[in-house]
Design an enzyme around this catalytic site. Structure first.
Site, short mmCIF file in Angstrom:
data_model
loop_
_atom_site.label_atom_id
_atom_site.label_comp_id
_atom_site.label_asym_id
_atom_site.label_seq_id
_atom_site.Cartn_x
_atom_site.Cartn_y
_atom_site.Cartn_z
N SER A 287 0.83 -1.20 0.00
CA SER A 287 0.00 0.00 0.00
C SER A 287 0.87 1.24 0.00
O SER A 287 0.33 2.35 0.01
CB SER A 287 -0.94 -0.01 1.21
OG SER A 287 -0.23 -0.32 2.37
N HIS B 289 -4.06 -4.62 -4.86
CA HIS B 289 -4.24 -4.08 -3.51
C HIS B 289 -5.61 -4.43 -2.97
O HIS B 289 -6.62 -3.89 -3.43
CB HIS B 289 -4.03 -2.56 -3.54
CG HIS B 289 -4.03 -1.91 -2.21
ND1 HIS B 289 -4.61 -0.70 -1.95
CD2 HIS B 289 -3.53 -2.32 -1.02
CE1 HIS B 289 -4.45 -0.39 -0.69
NE2 HIS B 289 -3.81 -1.36 -0.09
N GLU C 27 -7.76 -2.85 -5.96
CA GLU C 27 -7.10 -1.88 -6.86
C GLU C 27 -6.02 -2.64 -7.64
O GLU C 27 -5.13 -3.24 -7.04
CB GLU C 27 -6.47 -0.74 -6.06
CG GLU C 27 -7.50 0.20 -5.44
CD GLU C 27 -6.86 1.28 -4.56
OE1 GLU C 27 -7.37 2.41 -4.58
OE2 GLU C 27 -5.86 1.01 -3.86
N ASN D 106 -6.39 4.93 -0.51
CA ASN D 106 -5.59 5.46 0.60
C ASN D 106 -5.27 6.94 0.43
O ASN D 106 -5.15 7.68 1.41
CB ASN D 106 -4.31 4.65 0.78
CG ASN D 106 -4.60 3.29 1.40
OD1 ASN D 106 -5.70 3.04 1.88
ND2 ASN D 106 -3.62 2.40 1.38
N1 3HC Z 1 -12.92 -12.39 7.83
C1 3HC Z 1 -14.05 -12.92 7.27
N2 3HC Z 1 -15.28 -12.36 7.48
C2 3HC Z 1 -15.35 -11.28 8.28
C3 3HC Z 1 -14.23 -10.68 8.89
C4 3HC Z 1 -12.97 -11.30 8.63
N3 3HC Z 1 -11.82 -10.81 9.15
N4 3HC Z 1 -14.63 -9.61 9.62
C5 3HC Z 1 -15.96 -9.51 9.46
N5 3HC Z 1 -16.40 -10.50 8.65
C6 3HC Z 1 -17.76 -10.71 8.19
C7 3HC Z 1 -18.64 -11.20 9.31
O1 3HC Z 1 -18.64 -12.61 9.39
C8 3HC Z 1 -19.98 -10.64 8.91
O2 3HC Z 1 -20.61 -11.45 7.91
P1 3HC Z 1 -22.19 -11.74 8.01
O3 3HC Z 1 -22.86 -10.41 8.21
O4 3HC Z 1 -22.51 -12.36 6.67
O5 3HC Z 1 -22.33 -12.67 9.15
C9 3HC Z 1 -19.67 -9.34 8.19
O6 3HC Z 1 -18.30 -9.42 7.79
C10 3HC Z 1 -19.88 -8.17 9.11
O7 3HC Z 1 -19.11 -8.39 10.26
P2 3HC Z 1 -19.59 -8.12 11.75
O8 3HC Z 1 -21.09 -8.26 11.85
O9 3HC Z 1 -18.72 -8.88 12.69
O10 3HC Z 1 -19.20 -6.62 12.05
P3 3HC Z 1 -19.55 -5.32 11.26
O11 3HC Z 1 -20.90 -5.35 10.66
O12 3HC Z 1 -19.17 -4.26 12.22
O13 3HC Z 1 -18.51 -5.31 10.03
C11 3HC Z 1 -16.46 -4.72 9.06
C12 3HC Z 1 -17.14 -5.36 10.24
C13 3HC Z 1 -16.71 -5.58 7.81
C14 3HC Z 1 -14.98 -4.69 9.37
C15 3HC Z 1 -17.08 -3.28 8.85
O14 3HC Z 1 -17.04 -2.58 10.05
C16 3HC Z 1 -16.39 -2.50 7.78
O15 3HC Z 1 -16.65 -2.66 6.60
N6 3HC Z 1 -15.48 -1.58 8.20
C17 3HC Z 1 -14.72 -0.75 7.29
C18 3HC Z 1 -13.48 -1.48 6.89
C19 3HC Z 1 -12.63 -0.66 5.97
O16 3HC Z 1 -12.88 0.50 5.67
N7 3HC Z 1 -11.55 -1.30 5.49
C20 3HC Z 1 -10.60 -0.64 4.64
C21 3HC Z 1 -9.40 -0.27 5.41
S1 3HC Z 1 -8.16 0.54 4.43
C22 3HC Z 1 -7.26 -0.71 3.78
O17 3HC Z 1 -7.49 -1.89 4.00
C23 3HC Z 1 -6.16 -0.31 2.88
C24 3HC Z 1 -4.81 -0.70 3.42
O18 3HC Z 1 -3.82 -0.38 2.46
C25 3HC Z 1 -4.50 -0.03 4.72
#
Ligand code: 3HC
Length: 287
Positions: A122, A143, A155, A193
């Site tokens: 990233s 990505h 990406e 990002n």
């Molecule tokens: N692995 C597999 N499945 C997962 C998981 C994981 N690590 N984490 C969550 N899930 C699944 C759950 O099983 C659930 O599925 P279901 O609804 O079908 O049962 C679903 O995702 C939703 O999870 P939860 O109900 O436990 O919790 P939330 O509804 O709070 O969702 C989240 C959690 C998906 C992390 C949500 O909060 C989210 O989308 N957050 C934003 C994440 C984000 O913006 N990520 C990008 C970060 S930047 C990046 O990655 C770039 C890098 O370069 C830094």
């Protein structure tokens, strides 16, 4: 690739992203081989994957038979040479350019002529890795977002050296993984990002200036913008160390003050309060 679909995928690195990538590719029907520096950490990844798929079976999202099929397609190794038959290798090791460069040069010696080498970096220019190989036309960024099994976007980061065939093969691979690919030029931060991290950095600046508590800033951005999580919860998920590295790479490339990591972030990294993976970041997490 000659238009052949990607069937065998190598993943190098067994951290959060490596493990998520293994799940995604195996669920898409690919044979997946994960290489870690130690056999123990590669095996721990497979154990973690078994647990993650087990939870999905409990939730009724996956059948026991499908779980066994997916697991049957994943193997672990500590030997880079085991990736010899891969059509695609995705590097997801520590964000250290020297380590990644050395790895790409080594992978070049191992994999076959048709194979594509991708990086999940990233922060680094993909072209810096492409030129370590004799196949700069078959090197791209791929990505994924955290958590990889859930996030739809991929990406495809296109360095100046990449061919259309490579980009097309990776688009097809991402779609086969049920992801939504976008093609991006090889610039620091790519699309997501570059737009996300000034927002996260400015949320910490807002906390520093006493505008509101972190809980209220998180509540505001969830309730006011329908974001799934607020900026502090997201910083903890991504990792504050990773976040500072991304901001530093963006600042280095564009010199925009919005990309200059605010002091609180650096001090928290120095203290080891880097987020969920450490059990403590802006919030505390049970371990
Ligand atoms: N692995 C597999 N499945 C997962 C998981 C994981 N690590 N984490 C969550 N899930 C699944 C759950 O099983 C659930 O599925 P279901 O609804 O079908 O049962 C679903 O995702 C939703 O999870 P939860 O109900 O436990 O919790 P939330 O509804 O709070 O969702 C989240 C959690 C998906 C992390 C949500 O909060 C989210 O989308 N957050 C934003 C994440 C984000 O913006 N990520 C990008 C970060 S930047 C990046 O990655 C770039 C890098 O370069 C830094």
């Amino acid at each position: 690739m000659g238009g052949e679909p990607i069937k065998r995928v190598g993943i190098v690195g067994s951290g959060i992203m490596g493990s998520g990538l293994a799940e995604v590719a195996a669920k898409a029907g690919c044979e997946v081989i994960v290489r870690s520096r130690s056999r123990a950490s590669a095996e721990a990844l497979v154990a973690g994957l078994t647990k993650s798929l087990g939870r999905q079976v409990e939730k009724g999202k996956l059948t026991g038979v499908d779980r066994d099929d997916v697991l049957g397609r994943v193997s672990a190794t500590d030997h880079l040479g085991a990736l010899v038959d891969c059509d695609l290798v995705i590097e997801s090791v520590v964000e250290d350019l020297a380590v990644k460069k050395a790895l790409f040069a080594e992978l070049e010696q191992v994999i076959q002529a048709h194979a594509i080498l991708a990086t999940n970096t990233s922060t680094f220019p993909v072209v810096d890795l492409a030129v370590q190989t004799q196949r700069p036309d078959r090197v791209c960024g791929l990505h994924f977002f955290n958590p990889a099994p859930v996030m739809r976007l991929v990406e495809i980061v296109r360095p100046l050296t990449a061919s259309d065939d490579t980009v097309d093969a990776l688009k097809a691979f991402a779609i086969g993984c049920d992801k939504e690919p976008v093609v991006v030029a090889d610039r620091a931060g790519f699309v997501v990002n570059a737009l996300l991290f000034p927002y996260l950095n400015n949320a910490v600046r807002m906390l520093e200036s006493g505008t509101a508590s972190m809980e209220d800033i998180d509540t505001a951005m969830q309730g006011g913008c329908n974001f799934p999580m607020g900026p502090f919860a997201l910083l903890d998920l991504v990792g504050l160390d990773t976040s500072v590295a991304i901001l530093d790479a963006l600042y280095e490339e564009f010199r925009d003050p919005n990309y200059a990591a605010v002091p609180t972030l650096r001090r928290m990294v120095a203290a080891g309060h880097v987020g969920r993976k450490a059990g403590k970041g802006f919030y505390a997490y049970g371990r």
